[in-house]
Design a protein around this motif. Sequence first.
Motif, short mmCIF file in Angstrom:
data_model
loop_
_atom_site.label_atom_id
_atom_site.label_comp_id
_atom_site.label_asym_id
_atom_site.label_seq_id
_atom_site.Cartn_x
_atom_site.Cartn_y
_atom_site.Cartn_z
N GLY A 165 0.83 -1.19 0.00
CA GLY A 165 0.00 0.00 0.00
C GLY A 165 0.87 1.25 0.00
N VAL A 166 0.60 2.14 -0.94
CA VAL A 166 1.31 3.42 -1.02
C VAL A 166 0.26 4.50 -0.82
CG1 VAL A 166 2.72 4.93 -2.46
CG2 VAL A 166 2.99 2.45 -2.63
N PHE A 167 0.36 5.20 0.30
CA PHE A 167 -0.67 6.18 0.67
C PHE A 167 -0.12 7.59 0.47
CE2 PHE A 167 -1.56 2.27 2.78
CZ PHE A 167 -2.93 2.15 2.71
N LEU A 168 -0.82 8.36 -0.36
CA LEU A 168 -0.45 9.73 -0.64
C LEU A 168 -1.48 10.67 -0.01
CD1 LEU A 168 0.46 9.30 -4.40
CD2 LEU A 168 2.06 9.81 -2.57
N HIS A 169 -1.00 11.76 0.58
CA HIS A 169 -1.88 12.74 1.22
C HIS A 169 -1.41 14.16 0.88
CE1 HIS A 169 -3.69 9.62 3.72
NE2 HIS A 169 -2.47 9.17 3.91
N PHE A 170 -2.38 15.06 0.78
CA PHE A 170 -2.07 16.47 0.62
C PHE A 170 -1.51 17.01 1.93
CE2 PHE A 170 -5.52 16.03 -2.52
CZ PHE A 170 -4.94 16.65 -3.62
N VAL A 171 -0.45 17.81 1.86
CA VAL A 171 0.06 18.54 3.01
C VAL A 171 -0.16 20.02 2.76
CG1 VAL A 171 2.11 19.09 4.39
CG2 VAL A 171 1.78 16.76 3.54
N GLU A 172 0.36 20.49 1.64
CA GLU A 172 0.15 21.86 1.16
C GLU A 172 0.01 21.78 -0.36
OE1 GLU A 172 3.42 24.22 2.50
OE2 GLU A 172 2.82 24.10 4.61
N GLU A 173 -0.12 22.92 -1.01
CA GLU A 173 -0.35 22.93 -2.45
C GLU A 173 0.70 22.14 -3.23
OE1 GLU A 173 -0.79 26.05 -6.11
OE2 GLU A 173 -1.54 26.65 -4.15
N SER A 174 1.96 22.29 -2.90
CA SER A 174 3.01 21.58 -3.64
C SER A 174 3.74 20.56 -2.78
CB SER A 174 4.01 22.57 -4.23
OG SER A 174 4.69 23.24 -3.19
N THR A 175 3.16 20.22 -1.64
CA THR A 175 3.78 19.25 -0.72
C THR A 175 2.82 18.08 -0.48
OG1 THR A 175 4.89 21.08 0.40
CG2 THR A 175 4.88 18.96 1.53
N ARG A 176 3.38 16.89 -0.52
CA ARG A 176 2.61 15.68 -0.26
C ARG A 176 3.32 14.85 0.78
NH1 ARG A 176 0.20 18.59 -3.21
NH2 ARG A 176 -0.91 18.07 -5.13
N SER A 177 2.57 13.92 1.38
CA SER A 177 3.19 12.93 2.23
C SER A 177 2.97 11.57 1.57
CB SER A 177 2.60 12.94 3.65
OG SER A 177 1.29 12.43 3.65
N ILE A 178 3.94 10.70 1.77
CA ILE A 178 3.84 9.34 1.24
C ILE A 178 4.17 8.39 2.37
CG2 ILE A 178 6.25 9.36 0.43
CD1 ILE A 178 5.28 7.56 -1.92
N GLU A 179 3.43 7.31 2.42
CA GLU A 179 3.67 6.27 3.42
C GLU A 179 3.52 4.92 2.77
OE1 GLU A 179 1.99 4.87 7.80
OE2 GLU A 179 1.28 6.72 6.89
N LEU A 180 4.48 4.06 3.01
CA LEU A 180 4.49 2.71 2.49
C LEU A 180 3.94 1.79 3.56
CD1 LEU A 180 5.66 1.73 -0.22
CD2 LEU A 180 7.72 1.10 1.00
#
Length: 138
Positions: free
Chosen positions: A120-135
């Motif tokens: 599972g690769v989970f992507l989330h919005f942090v800010e307009e040009s920033t994301r978080s990713i979690e494996l």
Amino acid sequence: MKRNFELSEIREVAKELLEKAPNKVLCLYGDMGVGKTTLVKALVKELGAVDVASSPTFGLVNEYHDNKDTLIAYHFDFYRLNDEMEALDMGLEDYLNSGVWLFIEWPNKISSLLPEDAVGVFLHFVEESTRSIELNIS
């Protein structure tokens, strides 16, 4: 693997993801517009594909080859899927047994068909040009 990143760092994130994934079935979770397809584009490029990745929303699956015409990845987008039978009808089991990289967007649409060891690769919005990713490794 868990980190925040700027969209300009997507190639580095793709490289790290390919190195850390314990197998080749990556399920990408995240809201619409978070960058799942953008990440797949970077993953495919990092693998050496000659084609530029694009969303397979209407065709459900795209395939990518390297410069020797060797198949290196399949990219699925199940957003428009109505039920799991559609995935089976298109030959999902054959794709899962192909031995190449599989990048699956909207995997929740086929959750009972996914292999137990899918990553599972989970992507989330942090800010307009920033994301978080979690494996998430099972």
